[in-house]
Design a protein around this motif. Structure first.
Motif, PDB file in Angstrom:
ATOM      1  N   LEU A  52       0.926  -1.046  -0.218  1.00  0.00           N
ATOM      2  CA  LEU A  52      -0.031   0.181  -0.129  1.00  0.00           C
ATOM      3  C   LEU A  52       0.981   1.222   0.034  1.00  0.00           C
ATOM      4  O   LEU A  52       0.392   2.212  -0.779  1.00  0.00           O
ATOM      5  CB  LEU A  52      -0.920  -0.023   1.091  1.00  0.00           C
ATOM      6  N   GLY A  53       2.057   1.032   0.812  1.00  0.00           N
ATOM      7  CA  GLY A  53       2.872   2.377   0.581  1.00  0.00           C
ATOM      8  C   GLY A  53       3.296   2.715  -0.621  1.00  0.00           C
ATOM      9  O   GLY A  53       3.277   4.065  -0.824  1.00  0.00           O
ATOM     10  N   VAL A  54       3.694   1.779  -1.230  1.00  0.00           N
ATOM     11  CA  VAL A  54       4.313   1.900  -2.726  1.00  0.00           C
ATOM     12  C   VAL A  54       3.267   2.515  -3.764  1.00  0.00           C
ATOM     13  O   VAL A  54       3.534   3.360  -4.509  1.00  0.00           O
ATOM     14  CB  VAL A  54       4.962   0.461  -3.304  1.00  0.00           C
ATOM     15  N   THR A  55       2.121   1.792  -3.759  1.00  0.00           N
ATOM     16  CA  THR A  55       1.205   2.046  -4.704  1.00  0.00           C
ATOM     17  C   THR A  55       0.458   3.505  -4.571  1.00  0.00           C
ATOM     18  O   THR A  55       0.241   4.218  -5.043  1.00  0.00           O
ATOM     19  CB  THR A  55      -0.021   1.043  -4.800  1.00  0.00           C
ATOM     20  N   ILE A  56       0.110   3.560  -3.003  1.00  0.00           N
ATOM     21  CA  ILE A  56      -0.741   4.777  -2.813  1.00  0.00           C
ATOM     22  C   ILE A  56       0.239   6.084  -2.614  1.00  0.00           C
ATOM     23  O   ILE A  56      -0.139   7.098  -3.012  1.00  0.00           O
ATOM     24  CB  ILE A  56      -1.450   4.465  -1.408  1.00  0.00           C
ATOM     25  N   MET A  57       1.218   5.867  -1.937  1.00  0.00           N
ATOM     26  CA  MET A  57       1.986   7.161  -1.433  1.00  0.00           C
ATOM     27  C   MET A  57       3.193   7.381  -2.633  1.00  0.00           C
ATOM     28  O   MET A  57       3.339   8.283  -3.051  1.00  0.00           O
ATOM     29  CB  MET A  57       2.581   6.851  -0.041  1.00  0.00           C
ATOM     30  N   TYR A  58       4.080   6.244  -2.736  1.00  0.00           N
ATOM     31  CA  TYR A  58       5.077   6.526  -3.856  1.00  0.00           C
ATOM     32  C   TYR A  58       4.659   6.950  -4.864  1.00  0.00           C
ATOM     33  O   TYR A  58       5.074   7.949  -5.800  1.00  0.00           O
ATOM     34  CB  TYR A  58       5.790   5.269  -3.680  1.00  0.00           C
ATOM     35  N   HIS A  59       3.511   6.132  -5.375  1.00  0.00           N
ATOM     36  CA  HIS A  59       3.294   6.161  -6.946  1.00  0.00           C
ATOM     37  C   HIS A  59       2.246   7.086  -6.940  1.00  0.00           C
ATOM     38  O   HIS A  59       2.507   8.241  -7.866  1.00  0.00           O
ATOM     39  CB  HIS A  59       2.681   4.809  -7.470  1.00  0.00           C
ATOM     40  N   ARG A  60       0.967   6.837  -6.356  1.00  0.00           N
ATOM     41  CA  ARG A  60      -0.197   7.777  -6.671  1.00  0.00           C
ATOM     42  C   ARG A  60      -0.072   9.112  -5.919  1.00  0.00           C
ATOM     43  O   ARG A  60      -0.494  10.405  -6.554  1.00  0.00           O
ATOM     44  CB  ARG A  60      -1.586   7.131  -6.317  1.00  0.00           C
ATOM     45  N   GLY A  61       0.484   9.296  -4.853  1.00  0.00           N
ATOM     46  CA  GLY A  61       0.656  10.464  -4.034  1.00  0.00           C
ATOM     47  C   GLY A  61       1.926  11.331  -4.460  1.00  0.00           C
ATOM     48  O   GLY A  61       1.692  12.282  -4.989  1.00  0.00           O
ATOM     49  N   LEU A  62       3.022  10.868  -4.374  1.00  0.00           N
ATOM     50  CA  LEU A  62       4.037  11.507  -4.640  1.00  0.00           C
ATOM     51  C   LEU A  62       4.542  11.795  -6.228  1.00  0.00           C
ATOM     52  O   LEU A  62       5.000  13.017  -6.596  1.00  0.00           O
ATOM     53  CB  LEU A  62       5.325  11.144  -3.988  1.00  0.00           C
ATOM     54  N   ALA A 261      -6.616   8.901  -9.449  1.00  0.00           N
ATOM     55  CA  ALA A 261      -6.191   8.114  -7.985  1.00  0.00           C
ATOM     56  C   ALA A 261      -6.599   6.851  -8.211  1.00  0.00           C
ATOM     57  O   ALA A 261      -6.371   5.973  -7.407  1.00  0.00           O
ATOM     58  CB  ALA A 261      -6.941   8.904  -6.747  1.00  0.00           C
ATOM     59  N   ARG A 262      -7.529   6.353  -9.442  1.00  0.00           N
ATOM     60  CA  ARG A 262      -7.842   5.059  -9.459  1.00  0.00           C
ATOM     61  C   ARG A 262      -7.295   4.422 -10.605  1.00  0.00           C
ATOM     62  O   ARG A 262      -6.799   5.000 -11.692  1.00  0.00           O
ATOM     63  CB  ARG A 262      -9.317   5.045  -9.643  1.00  0.00           C
ATOM     64  N   PHE A 266     -10.508  -2.838 -11.766  1.00  0.00           N
ATOM     65  CA  PHE A 266     -10.314  -3.470 -10.515  1.00  0.00           C
ATOM     66  C   PHE A 266      -9.234  -2.973  -9.730  1.00  0.00           C
ATOM     67  O   PHE A 266      -8.085  -3.433 -10.177  1.00  0.00           O
ATOM     68  CB  PHE A 266     -10.268  -5.135 -10.790  1.00  0.00           C
ATOM     69  N   ASP A 267      -9.522  -2.265  -8.533  1.00  0.00           N
ATOM     70  CA  ASP A 267      -8.234  -1.400  -7.899  1.00  0.00           C
ATOM     71  C   ASP A 267      -8.373  -1.843  -6.447  1.00  0.00           C
ATOM     72  O   ASP A 267      -9.221  -0.791  -5.775  1.00  0.00           O
ATOM     73  CB  ASP A 267      -8.257  -0.177  -8.403  1.00  0.00           C
ATOM     74  N   PRO A 268      -7.856  -2.631  -5.755  1.00  0.00           N
ATOM     75  CA  PRO A 268      -7.922  -2.730  -4.419  1.00  0.00           C
ATOM     76  C   PRO A 268      -7.353  -1.802  -3.423  1.00  0.00           C
ATOM     77  O   PRO A 268      -7.761  -1.541  -2.268  1.00  0.00           O
ATOM     78  CB  PRO A 268      -6.996  -3.994  -4.228  1.00  0.00           C
ATOM     79  N   SER A 269      -6.653  -0.819  -4.141  1.00  0.00           N
ATOM     80  CA  SER A 269      -6.202   0.216  -3.215  1.00  0.00           C
ATOM     81  C   SER A 269      -7.231   1.515  -3.156  1.00  0.00           C
ATOM     82  O   SER A 269      -7.288   2.174  -2.204  1.00  0.00           O
ATOM     83  CB  SER A 269      -4.738   0.987  -3.933  1.00  0.00           C
ATOM     84  N   LEU A 270      -8.012   1.345  -4.097  1.00  0.00           N
ATOM     85  CA  LEU A 270      -9.254   2.698  -4.049  1.00  0.00           C
ATOM     86  C   LEU A 270     -10.396   2.607  -2.947  1.00  0.00           C
ATOM     87  O   LEU A 270     -10.131   3.450  -2.656  1.00  0.00           O
ATOM     88  CB  LEU A 270      -9.991   2.255  -5.427  1.00  0.00           C
ATOM     89  N   PRO A 271     -10.305   1.596  -2.273  1.00  0.00           N
ATOM     90  CA  PRO A 271     -11.324   1.593  -1.212  1.00  0.00           C
ATOM     91  C   PRO A 271     -10.751   2.460   0.096  1.00  0.00           C
ATOM     92  O   PRO A 271     -11.122   3.090   1.050  1.00  0.00           O
ATOM     93  CB  PRO A 271     -11.514   0.067  -0.634  1.00  0.00           C
ATOM     94  N   VAL A 272      -9.065   2.220   0.110  1.00  0.00           N
ATOM     95  CA  VAL A 272      -8.296   2.628   1.092  1.00  0.00           C
ATOM     96  C   VAL A 272      -8.309   4.026   0.901  1.00  0.00           C
ATOM     97  O   VAL A 272      -8.159   4.845   1.826  1.00  0.00           O
ATOM     98  CB  VAL A 272      -6.953   2.038   1.224  1.00  0.00           C
ATOM     99  N   ILE A 273      -7.810   4.362  -0.391  1.00  0.00           N
ATOM    100  CA  ILE A 273      -7.912   5.892  -0.611  1.00  0.00           C
ATOM    101  C   ILE A 273      -8.998   6.464  -0.560  1.00  0.00           C
ATOM    102  O   ILE A 273      -9.240   7.894   0.365  1.00  0.00           O
ATOM    103  CB  ILE A 273      -7.575   6.005  -2.191  1.00  0.00           C
ATOM    104  N   LEU A 274     -10.333   6.044  -0.611  1.00  0.00           N
ATOM    105  CA  LEU A 274     -11.452   6.806  -0.436  1.00  0.00           C
ATOM    106  C   LEU A 274     -11.745   6.802   1.217  1.00  0.00           C
ATOM    107  O   LEU A 274     -12.244   7.870   1.450  1.00  0.00           O
ATOM    108  CB  LEU A 274     -12.902   5.839  -1.017  1.00  0.00           C
ATOM    109  N   PHE A 275     -11.292   5.631   1.961  1.00  0.00           N
ATOM    110  CA  PHE A 275     -11.500   5.835   3.221  1.00  0.00           C
ATOM    111  C   PHE A 275     -10.693   7.059   3.703  1.00  0.00           C
ATOM    112  O   PHE A 275     -11.323   7.702   4.730  1.00  0.00           O
ATOM    113  CB  PHE A 275     -10.950   4.469   3.871  1.00  0.00           C
ATOM    114  N   PHE A 276      -9.364   7.119   3.437  1.00  0.00           N
ATOM    115  CA  PHE A 276      -8.884   8.155   3.761  1.00  0.00           C
ATOM    116  C   PHE A 276      -9.259   9.621   3.456  1.00  0.00           C
ATOM    117  O   PHE A 276      -9.126  10.534   4.232  1.00  0.00           O
ATOM    118  CB  PHE A 276      -7.296   8.092   3.307  1.00  0.00           C
ATOM    119  N   GLU A 277      -9.882   9.473   2.343  1.00  0.00           N
ATOM    120  CA  GLU A 277     -10.539  10.748   1.966  1.00  0.00           C
ATOM    121  C   GLU A 277     -11.797  11.109   2.872  1.00  0.00           C
ATOM    122  O   GLU A 277     -12.011  12.310   3.009  1.00  0.00           O
ATOM    123  CB  GLU A 277     -10.950  10.598   0.299  1.00  0.00           C
ATOM    124  N   LYS A 278     -12.610  10.005   3.116  1.00  0.00           N
ATOM    125  CA  LYS A 278     -13.777  10.239   3.771  1.00  0.00           C
ATOM    126  C   LYS A 278     -13.399  11.002   5.350  1.00  0.00           C
ATOM    127  O   LYS A 278     -14.371  11.715   5.882  1.00  0.00           O
ATOM    128  CB  LYS A 278     -14.371   8.735   3.986  1.00  0.00           C
TER     129      LYS A 278
END
Length: 284
Positions: A52-62, A261-262, A266-278
């Motif tokens: 999750l760190g790689v896909t959410i923060m390294y990749h999509r975030g930074l 961000a998506r 089929f993107d298992p990281s998307l629910p995590v991103i949406l949770f943090f957004e919520k």
């Protein structure tokens, strides 16, 4: 033809050899004796956190700035778990170059450059390129985003962070063993957790690297091959890769919509991103 600078990275090569040596011995150990439940729990935490760190923060975030993280603790926790062979300061410009120069001589890990067939194609794009330190072009190397205080912070502590990803499981596993059977169990449980931590993080490393290799070799294109602007881009969508890489296997869709961000259908990281957004932690 213009290419980027590279130099052989002995340190990374040694780390990769040691990791894989422990991995092979660990598989033999695990097959023979099995692993304690506490080791599986700790390995799952670090493996999941790393993915999750790689896909959410390294990749999509930074890298792509698909969202902004308002919470420094969440941001740095994801960065902590993500770092292994590379940290954000090397990962981000490497990925910028991959998108800007896909499948050309300036792509750091194309399966079609510098080799054009056979096992070398896969090996280079998957892991061979890591042993040859990528030196970004000046406009990438000096990009102001790389002076971000969080990237500077992680770069400073990268080696201790990576080491702690193996020794924290060792200590927690060992202390758990002490709690159920005295100090004589510290070594058994600690070593058990350490070995499985190496195995799990090595597997997660390869899952990430599969996107560079199989993600450009197996699957279907996101755009029509008749699109003249896309003829040099070999990125593919692969649902199996997507399932095991937290959505990164939708690599063709990602190349098409880089700042989304998506990642694909089929993107298992998307629910995590949406949770943090919520929760107000991520915002557009």
């Amino acid at each position: 033809m213009e290419t980027f600078d590279r130099e052989f990275d002995l340190t990374v090569t040694i780390v990769l050899i040691v990791l894989h040596a422990i991995f092979i011995l660990g598989i033999i150990y695990g097959y023979s004796l099995g692993f304690y439940p506490i080791s599986w729990i700790l390995a799952g935490i670090f493996m999941g956190g790393g993915g999750l760190g790689v896909t959410i923060m390294y990749h999509r975030g930074l890298t792509h700035k698909s969202f902004i993280c308002n919470n420094i603790y969440v941001k740095r926790a994801l960065m902590y778990f993500a770092g292994l062979i590379q940290n954000a300061k090397s990962w981000v410009p490497n990925h910028w170059a991959h998108h800007a120069y896909t499948d050309t001589a300036l792509d750091p890990h194309s399966p079609y450059w510098p080799y054009h067939g056979g096992l070398k194609v896969w090996w280079w794009s998957h892991i061979g390129w890591l042993s040859w330190k990528y030196i970004p072009q000046e406009h990438l190397r000096n990009h102001p985003d790389l002076q971000n205080k969080d990237i500077v912070w992680e770069n400073k502590w990268h080696v201790p962070f990576v080491a702690s990803g193996f020794f924290i499981p060792l200590v927690i596993g060992g202390l758990y063993g002490v709690g159920i059977g005295g100090w004589k169990n510290f070594l058994y449980y600690g070593a058990d957790s350490f070995i499985l931590a190496v195995i799990s993080r090595t597997i997660m490393l390869h899952i990430t690297l599969f996107i560079n290799s199989f993600g450009h070799m197996i699957g279907w294109h996101a755009r029509s091959i008749t699109d003249r602007l896309f003829k040099t881009d070999s990125s593919r969508n692969n649902p199996l890769l997507a399932a095991i890489s937290f959505g990164e296997g939708n690599h063709g869709d990602h190349h098409k919509y880089q700042n989304s961000a998506r990642n694909g259908f089929f993107d298992p990281s998307l629910p995590v991103i949406l949770f943090f957004e919520k929760c107000g932690i991520f915002r557009s």
